[in-house]
Enzyme design. Structure first.
Site, PDB file in Angstrom:
ATOM      1  N   ASP A  39      77.281  12.721  24.911  1.00 35.91           N
ATOM      2  CA  ASP A  39      77.538  12.607  23.997  1.00 35.91           C
ATOM      3  C   ASP A  39      78.002  13.724  23.181  1.00 35.91           C
ATOM      4  O   ASP A  39      77.963  14.757  24.642  1.00 35.91           O
ATOM      5  CB  ASP A  39      77.023  11.383  23.318  1.00 35.91           C
ATOM      6  N   ASP A  40      78.133  13.881  22.483  1.00 34.56           N
ATOM      7  CA  ASP A  40      77.916  15.744  21.230  1.00 34.56           C
ATOM      8  C   ASP A  40      77.152  16.738  21.769  1.00 34.56           C
ATOM      9  O   ASP A  40      76.297  16.647  22.992  1.00 34.56           O
ATOM     10  CB  ASP A  40      77.717  14.443  19.986  1.00 34.56           C
TER      11      ASP A  40
ATOM     12  N   CYS B  70      85.158   5.323  18.040  1.00 40.47           N
ATOM     13  CA  CYS B  70      84.609   5.106  17.322  1.00 40.47           C
ATOM     14  C   CYS B  70      84.602   6.128  16.152  1.00 40.47           C
ATOM     15  O   CYS B  70      85.503   6.918  16.067  1.00 40.47           O
ATOM     16  CB  CYS B  70      82.886   6.152  18.182  1.00 40.47           C
TER      17      CYS B  70
ATOM     18  N   ASP C  11      76.563   3.108  13.762  1.00 44.49           N
ATOM     19  CA  ASP C  11      75.134   3.862  14.612  1.00 44.49           C
ATOM     20  C   ASP C  11      74.228   3.100  14.531  1.00 44.49           C
ATOM     21  O   ASP C  11      73.230   2.928  14.950  1.00 44.49           O
ATOM     22  CB  ASP C  11      74.877   4.946  14.083  1.00 44.49           C
TER      23      ASP C  11
ATOM     24  N   ASP D 264      85.343  10.010  19.094  1.00 42.12           N
ATOM     25  CA  ASP D 264      84.983  10.218  17.960  1.00 42.12           C
ATOM     26  C   ASP D 264      85.549  10.566  16.746  1.00 42.12           C
ATOM     27  O   ASP D 264      86.602  11.403  16.486  1.00 42.12           O
ATOM     28  CB  ASP D 264      83.442  10.758  17.863  1.00 42.12           C
TER      29      ASP D 264
HETATM   30  C1  DGJ Z   1      78.770   9.551  15.296  1.00 46.06           C
HETATM   31  C2  DGJ Z   1      78.970   8.342  16.682  1.00 46.06           C
HETATM   32  O1  DGJ Z   1      79.064   7.280  15.911  1.00 46.06           O
HETATM   33  C3  DGJ Z   1      77.540   8.206  17.474  1.00 46.06           C
HETATM   34  O2  DGJ Z   1      77.228   7.455  18.671  1.00 46.06           O
HETATM   35  C4  DGJ Z   1      77.232  10.430  18.571  1.00 46.06           C
HETATM   36  O3  DGJ Z   1      78.854   9.938  18.794  1.00 46.06           O
HETATM   37  C5  DGJ Z   1      77.739  11.091  16.639  1.00 46.06           C
HETATM   38  N1  DGJ Z   1      78.959  10.993  16.240  1.00 46.06           N
HETATM   39  C6  DGJ Z   1      77.524  12.264  17.942  1.00 46.06           C
HETATM   40  O4  DGJ Z   1      77.582  12.787  16.903  1.00 46.06           O
END
Ligand code: DGJ
Length: 728
Positions: A356-357, A518, A540, A472
């Site tokens: 992820d991020d 997302c 989330d 995202d």
């Molecule tokens: C928002 C997303 O909904 C999360 O799942 C995650 O990827 C964060 N951003 C990361 O910044």
């Protein structure tokens, strides 16, 4: 003699309101019909939306608006209401001609119906302004077996200079009924898809978004409309509709002075005047809708069938289970941490690890959400050997590798911002506003489109076995202004079209890579986006109790195969409960595997094996919502595969007062009454036992759907999952 003939025909029952020259245009699916009529003055009217008649000729007998003379304008029923003439209600289109005339008239020119592929009929109706070279073409795609209609319009002119379009709807429906009950959905971050059902009052009800990106944060472009009385799962007339557009939308419901309902759906006209040059075409997004005379259940199954077959990439294919690191590590990881997680993913038994991020940016490292977006180079401290190394390490550990991106965004603290501040959406002379400390890149600018495409293309060129992208989008648009656009007033529209251009290019080159849509949770869940994405992130909020409600409400429009449900540490329910809830869609994990107890790990490994066996029933099966969490202490729903020889049945305790649980049996649905089914409880936690004995629990579909079965949900058995298999 001729006069007598006309008189006799008009006197015939069923023909009273239909003059001889009327043309009826039926747009039919297997069970539904939308009927348009061209009247003698060449106006195109909506005549009917509902159950299909057996004899097509009988649509001619449907009366036009019997109280037309009371409408002052004679055009309440217009199939695409032009503004500026006799219209007195909400228009579908409003245009300012090149010569400054603000009125529009649209007359029928011709129509045609032809096949648009197997099981699809496309009806096209051409309209034209009699005084101006201005044309509108209405498209109606009928998906015969799925009972879904996809409707959009195309606007075109050859006036001397540009025409200013103030409003340009996708669809304009007319639905006469006794009463109307609208279910719409609203929310915010971590509380997406909260339903509200209200009777429609006289006048206008508007559902809309003005957020630009992350457009569905407060309200998605989807609705359920019950006619005459509130529909339930199995009975009642209902229309499920959703606009396939990832930007600002407007769904207008107008109960007109005759108490008939007009629905006008499309791009939000708010701050969106569109300047259409001569010779160019403007194509609106599509409104998708299905009519059901058998309740909301059938309406959503229609949507699911359509989406899997015609919209979502690999909708009838398969999906990868995954372990994501966001909840477990947030921004704090390095190569060692990640390689250990790859092994955990393998031990758990998932297909893929999703990083992820936080993996990128060097001058302004992405160690929190305040910097680095836009600088898509691996952070050398965290990942000295780059993503390529991680892809290989993951593969060596026995799992595939996927990565998170947020390519439409920029942090003010980034090298990208320093180099290209004119690529950022921001208004001159105004204080810059940030949303989650970031701003939106200007996708109306072709250079920015190229940049965004390049991020994905470079990544996949350098790492050809990269197996998954999570895309995202965490900010809404503030201070909408483009440094390069000649037409500021259409920035919101140009943005989405620019985004779609990029996504279409990515899909052309990489047609099969799974991509998750997302948007800071479920801020962008719509069928415009989902033509490019294999799945979406609903929220989330992964608290399983909340998710039962949320997934329930998403399921009115979106199939389980596209709904990413992750098992995390949110909520207070035990791992079994969390897993059972996640299993009702595309299951994934976002937990620290190494911290799982021996029993939790064993349970998860076993569940993943079960999921491997049954996921097709969930992904491709028909969904039947049996007991709503909104009205019952036990939520219950099931999926039945098309052959009706397998089903998966999920039950959850959602209210725990007064010793709640299943006292009575729950009636099942969707089974074959003539078949016999064995029920077996699955996802049993190590050390517990089931009360349901597969040796004795065999019943006919008839019995299960008429008498029902008690899954014995209680405080001690708060979630119960049953697998039904045809007994042969
Ligand atoms: C928002 C997303 O909904 C999360 O799942 C995650 O990827 C964060 N951003 C990361 O910044």
């Amino acid at each position: 003699m001729k006069l007598l003939f006309v008189f006799l025909l008009l006197a015939l029952p069923g023909l009273h309101a239909t003059a001889l020259a009327d043309i009826n245009i039926p747009i039919e699916t297997q069970h539904t019909a939308l009927v348009l009529r061209v009247d003698t003055a060449q106006n195109l009217l909506n005549i009917y939306l509902g159950k299909r008649l057996q004899n097509q000729a009988e649509y001619a007998g449907i009366r036009g608006n019997p109280r037309n003379e009371e409408t002052y304008s004679y055009m309440f029923q217009s199939a695409y209401t032009p503004a500026g003439g006799r219209n007195l209600l909400e228009p579908a289109i409003q245009a300012l001609h090149a010569d400054g005339n603000p009125s529009l008239d649209l007359k029928y020119v011709r129509h045609e119906t032809k096949s648009a592929g197997s099981g699809i009929q496309l009806t096209t109706v051409y309209l034209k302004d009699p005084k101006y070279p201005f044309e509108v073409t209405l498209y109606y795609k009928a998906y015969i077996n799925e009972d879904v209609i996809e409707q959009w319009s195309l606007i075109h002119h050859s006036e001397k200079t540009a025409v200013r379009l103030h409003k340009y709807a996708s669809a304009n429906l007319y639905i006469p009924a006794k009463d109307y009950y609208l279910t719409h959905f609203h929310g915010d971050w971590a509380q997406e898809m909260r339903p509200d059902e209200t009777p429609l009052a006289a006048g206008m009800t508007i559902l809309d978004s003005k957020l630009g990106t992350r457009a569905d944060l407060f309200q998605p472009p989807s609705f359920l409309l019950s006619l005459n009385k509130p529909a339930n799962e199995e009975t009642g007339e209902v229309i499920a509709g959703t606009l396939a557009w990832s930007g600002n939308f407007q769904l207008a419901f107008e109960v007109d002075p005759l108490h008939h309902l007009r629905v006008i759906a499309g791009i939000n006209p708010y701050a969106s005047d569109y300047l259409l040059p001569p010779g160019r075409e403007f194509v609106t997004p599509a409104l998708l809708y299905t009519y059901s005379s058998q309740g909301k259940g059938l309406a959503s199954r229609n949507m699911h069938n359509w989406a899997r077959k015609y919209r979502i990439p690999q909708g009838q294919g398969t999906r990868l289970t995954l372990l994501n690191n966001w909840e477990a590590t947030q921004f704090d990881f390095n190569e060692d941490v990640l390689t250990a997680l790859f092994k955990d993913a393998k031990k758990l038994g998932v297909d893929l690890f999703l990083l992820d991020d936080g993996w990128f940016a060097n001058k302004y490292p992405r160690n929190n959400d305040r910097a680095g977006l836009g600088d898509w180079q691996e952070n050398v401290k965290k990942l000295p050997h780059g993503l390529g190394y991680l892809v290989k390490e993951a593969e060596q550990a026995g799992v595939r590798f996927g990565v998170w991106l947020e390519p439409e965004m920029v942090s003010p603290k980034s090298e990208l911002y320093e180099k290209h501040s004119d690529w950022v959406i921001k208004a001159p002379n105004r204080q810059q506003s940030v949303f989650r400390n970031q701003q939106v890149l200007d996708l109306s600018n072709p250079q920015v489109q190229e940049f965004v495409y390049g991020i994905v293309n470079d990544l996949l060129t350098k790492n050809p076995t990269l197996a998954y992208i999570k895309w995202d989008c965490n900010a809404a648009i503030y201070n909408a202004y483009s440094a390069t656009s000649a037409n500021q007033s259409q920035l919101y529209v140009d943005y989405v079209q620019g985004l779609y251009k990029v996504l279409a290019r990515i899909r052309t080159k990489y047609p099969t890579i799974p991509m998750m849509l997302c948007s800071g949770g479920g801020g962008r869940v719509d069928y415009g986006g989902l033509q490019y994405f294999t799945e979406f992130w609903p929220s989330d909020n992964t608290d399983p109790l909340e998710r039962i409600f949320m997934q329930w409400d998403y399921s009115y429009f979106y199939p389980a195969i596209a709904t990413c449900n992750h098992i995390t540490d949110w909520g207070r329910q035990p791992l079994k409960f969390r897993t059972d809830v996640a299993m009702m869609g595309k299951m994934g994990y976002d937990i620290v595997v190494s911290k799982l107890s021996e029993n939790d790990l064993q349970f998860s490994q076993q569940t993943l094996k079960t999921y491997e066996r049954v996921h097709d029933v969930i992904w491709q099966g028909d969904l039947f919502r049996l007991q709503s969490p909104h009205t019952s202490d036990v939520a219950s729903l099931m999926f039945v595969n098309p052959a009706q020889d397998k089903a998966m049945w999920f039950n959850y305790l959602v209210g725990n007062r007064y010793k709640s649980g299943t006292v009575e049996p729950i009636r099942l649905s969707g089974l074959n009454p003539a078949k016999r089914y064995t029920l077996q409880e699955v996802n049993i936690y190590p050390g517990s036992r089931s009360f349901i004995n597969a040796n004795t629990a065999t019943y006919s579909g008839d019995y299960l759907m008429t008498v029902g079965f008690n899954p014995q949900v209680s405080a001690n058995r708060a979630s119960v999952v049953l697998e039904l298999t045809e007994a042969k």
